[in-house]
Design an enzyme around this catalytic site. Structure first.
Site, PDB file in Angstrom:
ATOM      1  N   SER A  58       0.040   0.353   5.258  1.00  0.00           N
ATOM      2  CA  SER A  58      -1.065   1.236   4.876  1.00  0.00           C
ATOM      3  C   SER A  58      -0.503   2.642   4.787  1.00  0.00           C
ATOM      4  O   SER A  58       0.563   2.929   5.359  1.00  0.00           O
ATOM      5  CB  SER A  58      -2.169   1.178   5.944  1.00  0.00           C
ATOM      6  OG  SER A  58      -3.085   2.253   5.810  1.00  0.00           O
ATOM      7  N   TYR A 117      -5.291   0.606  14.703  1.00  0.00           N
ATOM      8  CA  TYR A 117      -4.836   0.310  13.343  1.00  0.00           C
ATOM      9  C   TYR A 117      -3.611   1.157  13.000  1.00  0.00           C
ATOM     10  O   TYR A 117      -2.599   0.637  12.514  1.00  0.00           O
ATOM     11  CB  TYR A 117      -5.974   0.595  12.362  1.00  0.00           C
ATOM     12  CG  TYR A 117      -5.671   0.265  10.924  1.00  0.00           C
ATOM     13  CD1 TYR A 117      -5.739  -1.043  10.451  1.00  0.00           C
ATOM     14  CD2 TYR A 117      -5.348   1.267  10.006  1.00  0.00           C
ATOM     15  CE1 TYR A 117      -5.480  -1.348   9.124  1.00  0.00           C
ATOM     16  CE2 TYR A 117      -5.086   0.980   8.683  1.00  0.00           C
ATOM     17  CZ  TYR A 117      -5.157  -0.324   8.246  1.00  0.00           C
ATOM     18  OH  TYR A 117      -4.899  -0.624   6.924  1.00  0.00           O
TER      19      TYR A 117
END
Length: 265
Positions: free
Chosen positions: A143, A156
């Protein structure tokens, strides 16, 4: 890599980036192992698309909160399809919870799915690739938050940052076997995970992203497919951002800006 029909396993390929990647690799002539977590119908639909391109598909459930057993699904799919040449660690999850409000089970689940799961899946794939003796490709989907933080996404960001550095270690250790390992770091992509399934990305306005829109899952799949191909034989240990320029703005600002005023000095 194998000069015959190659086999790719794409985790979390029941929708979004995973499905787009599975289909793109099938278009490039690969047989595909597909995993799903909650959406069995989605996994079967991906398999139908793969078979429509004349390739074989094998489908299995994978729940990476149930480790270490779940990672063995990669080995199961490789056994069913006869080999494995490409692993795409795409399955992922996240949370939008302030740091002080996070509970241990949530943190554990995000870390397992986004970091420990890819670690173990990568081991299964690499061991098979080494046994085959023909090299291979591993692509870890991270990401933009591999590189920059976001408020409310502590586990995350920790997992994706960890996966980025794990990618580099894997690249170093597996290079002698002809296995390349790279990361692909998407920005805002129109997928079910972001509540934008099947959106026309060109109709969406994102003032804080230099290209002015979210990305399409197929745009991420194209980069993954390149890294999985022979054309990327000298590419390893890198992180490829696919974000419309978001990182240049900082993903926290880029996804929150409401005007184009920043474009003018």
């Amino acid at each position: 890599m194998n000069q015959g029909t190659a086999v790719a396993v794409v985790t979390g390929s029941d929708s979004g980036i995973g499905r787009a990647t599975a289909v793109r690799l099938a278009q490039q002539g690969m047989d595909i192992g597909i995993t799903w977590h909650n959406d069995q119908d989605g996994g079967l639909e991906t398999a139908d698309e793969v078979r429509a391109h004349g390739r074989r598909a094998a489908v299995a459930q994978m729940d990476l909160t149930r480790l270490p057993e779940a990672a063995g699904v990669v080995d199961d799919l490789a056994r069913e399809l006869g080999r494995i040449d490409v692993l795409v660690n795409n399955a992922g999850t996240g949370t939008a919870t302030p740091f002080l409000d996070l509970q241990y089970p949530t943190v554990r689940d995000v870390i397992d799915v986004d970091l420990v799961g890819p670690f173990l899946c990568g081991q299964f794939a690499a061991r098979r690739m080494i046994g085959q003796g023909e090299g291979g490709r591993i692509v870890n989907v991270t990401s933009v938050h591999e590189h920059q933080p976001r408020v409310g996404a502590a586990p995350y960001c920790a997992a994706k940052g960890g996966l980025g550095l794990l990618t580099q270690v894997m690249a170093l250790e597996l290079a002698e076997y002809g296995i390349t390992v790279n990361a692909v770091a998407p920005g805002e992509i129109a997928t079910p995970m972001t509540g934008q399934e099947d959106e026309d990305v060109y109709s969406e306005n994102r003032p804080g992203i230099p290209l002015g829109r979210p990305g399409d899952a197929r745009e991420v799949a194209a980069v993954i497919a390149f890294l999985a191909s022979e054309d990327a034989s000298y590419v390893t240990g890198a992180s490829w951002t696919v974000d419309g320029g978001m990182l240049r703005m900082g993903p926290q600002a880029g996804s929150h800006l409401e005007s184009d005023a920043w474009r003018r000095p």
